[in-house]
Design an enzyme around this catalytic site. Structure first.
Site, short mmCIF file in Angstrom:
data_model
loop_
_atom_site.label_atom_id
_atom_site.label_comp_id
_atom_site.label_asym_id
_atom_site.label_seq_id
_atom_site.Cartn_x
_atom_site.Cartn_y
_atom_site.Cartn_z
N GLU A 1 11.60 -3.90 -6.32
CA GLU A 1 12.56 -3.44 -5.30
C GLU A 1 13.04 -4.61 -4.45
OE1 GLU A 1 10.09 -0.29 -3.84
OE2 GLU A 1 10.47 0.83 -5.67
N HIS B 1 7.83 -7.67 -5.78
CA HIS B 1 8.06 -6.29 -6.23
C HIS B 1 9.51 -6.15 -6.71
CE1 HIS B 1 8.42 -1.95 -6.24
NE2 HIS B 1 7.10 -1.91 -6.28
N GLY C 1 9.40 5.04 -9.83
CA GLY C 1 10.03 6.12 -9.08
C GLY C 1 10.88 7.04 -9.95
N SER D 1 5.19 5.15 -11.88
CA SER D 1 4.98 6.59 -12.10
C SER D 1 3.57 6.94 -12.58
CB SER D 1 6.04 7.15 -13.05
OG SER D 1 7.33 7.01 -12.47
N GLU E 1 5.03 -3.86 -13.72
CA GLU E 1 5.74 -2.67 -13.27
C GLU E 1 7.12 -2.65 -13.91
OE1 GLU E 1 4.03 -1.16 -9.24
OE2 GLU E 1 5.70 -2.49 -8.87
N GLY F 1 2.81 4.06 -6.45
CA GLY F 1 3.82 4.31 -5.42
C GLY F 1 3.73 5.73 -4.90
N GLY F 2 4.61 6.59 -5.38
CA GLY F 2 4.73 7.95 -4.85
C GLY F 2 3.40 8.69 -4.76
N ASN G 1 0.87 1.55 -2.82
CA ASN G 1 2.03 0.91 -2.18
C ASN G 1 2.82 2.03 -1.50
OD1 ASN G 1 4.36 -0.37 -1.45
ND2 ASN G 1 5.03 -0.88 -3.53
N TRP G 2 2.68 2.10 -0.19
CA TRP G 2 3.31 3.21 0.55
C TRP G 2 4.81 2.99 0.76
CZ3 TRP G 2 -0.71 4.32 5.07
CH2 TRP G 2 -1.93 4.71 4.49
N LYS G 3 5.30 1.83 0.38
CA LYS G 3 6.73 1.50 0.52
C LYS G 3 7.21 1.82 1.94
CE LYS G 3 7.24 1.93 -4.41
NZ LYS G 3 8.08 2.22 -5.57
P1 13P Z 1 5.98 4.88 -8.38
O1 13P Z 1 4.51 5.07 -8.64
O2 13P Z 1 6.53 5.75 -7.30
O3 13P Z 1 6.77 4.92 -9.66
O4 13P Z 1 6.14 3.39 -7.82
C1 13P Z 1 5.51 2.34 -8.48
C2 13P Z 1 5.59 1.13 -7.63
O5 13P Z 1 6.65 0.59 -7.41
C3 13P Z 1 4.35 0.63 -7.03
O6 13P Z 1 4.53 -0.63 -6.48
#
Ligand code: 13P
Length: 266
Positions: A107, A105, A183, A223, A177, A244-245, A18-20
């Site tokens: 977020e 998600h 994050g 994470s 999640e 994510g990251g 997930n590149w956000k």
């Molecule tokens: P991180 O891996 O950066 O914690 O993000 C997880 C995420 O929200 C994937 O959708």
């Protein structure tokens, strides 16, 4: 649609990036090419997916051409077309080559105010056009500390999946999640992930039956990195990850893919 391999236990393993709201046109294309190169020759061995920002879907689709890496989006609207300025239809996502869309998600739930009811409408609309939906669940830290994790997952399950036609259940992938692990560098322990996934699977069995629940891929997100991926993926209920990251660095993402799909190393 890319081939997704059935892992031991009959379930489909999947690692999704997930590149956000990150990358530029250039870095998105480079990252997609690097991921495609890294999994070249592994078609049929596992599922690898990247979810870039909307504006880069086309160029990432081009970079992934003839690769086993699937394309997904990070959100969609709950109607197929109409006067909805600024929104993106799930049909447009299919037309751009997406197989998947991430919905619910945290977020979007917490920073953009999406409710279970809204998410359920998006889920129904996305599956109608044949998209696979990665539906996200997760509790906040105060909810976990108040021992409310299962209550929250149960509420999100009932609300986000309300009205889903039973024949669309095979198009679902779940992602657990925990909000406190996203994050933050802080990840759920393998045991915490296992317990939450097992709860979601029991909940799915109650709603959709045992066979459908056993076939449901449940990803862990929060994470995940190359150092913790193997221990998380070793849990029987953890069928891969939503990253994510670490999905923004090709080498890290590919190391995580190898941890989930060890046979995918050429
Ligand atoms: P991180 O891996 O950066 O914690 O993000 C997880 C995420 O929200 C994937 O959708």
């Amino acid at each position: 649609m890319s081939t997704i391999h059935s892992a031991a236990g009959g379930r489909k393993k999947l690692v999704a990036g997930n590149w956000k709201m990150f990358t530029t046109p250039q870095s998105a294309a480079e990252l997609a090419r690097a991921v495609a190169h890294g999994v070249a020759g592994t078609a049929g061995r596992g599922g690898v997916l990247v979810c870039p920002p909307f504006p880069f879907l086309g160029l990432v689709a081009a970079a992934l051409e003839r690769s086993p890496v699937a394309l997904g989006a990070q959100n969609c609207f709950h109607e197929l077309e109409g006067a909805f300025t600024g929104e993106v239809s799930p049909r447009m996502l299919r037309d751009m080559g997406c197989d998947y869309v991430i919905l619910g998600h945290s977020e979007r739930r917490h920073k953009l105010g999406e409710t279970d009811e809204l998410i359920s409408r998006k889920v129904r609309c996305a599956v109608e056009v044949g998209l696979r939906v990665i539906l996200c669940f997760g509790e906040t830290l105060p909810e976990r500390e108040a021992n409310k994790t299962e209550q929250v997952l149960d509420r999100q399950f009932s609300g986000s999946l309300a009205g889903l036609p039973p024949d669309k259940v095979p198009q679902l992938v779940f992602a657990y999640e925990p909000v406190w692990a996203i994050g933050t560098g802080r990840h759920a322990t393998p045991e915490q992930a296992e317990q939450a996934h097992a709860f979601l699977r029991r909940r799915a069995a109650a709603a959709f039956g045992d066979v459908a629940a056993r076939a449901l891929t449940i990803l862990y997100g929060g994470s995940v990195n190359p150092g913790n991926a193997a221990s998380l993926f070793a849990e029987p209920e953890v069928d891969g990850g939503l990253i994510g990251g670490a999905s923004l660095k090709a080498n890290d993402f590919l190391d995580i893919v190898k941890a989930a799909l060890p046979t995918s190393t050429p």
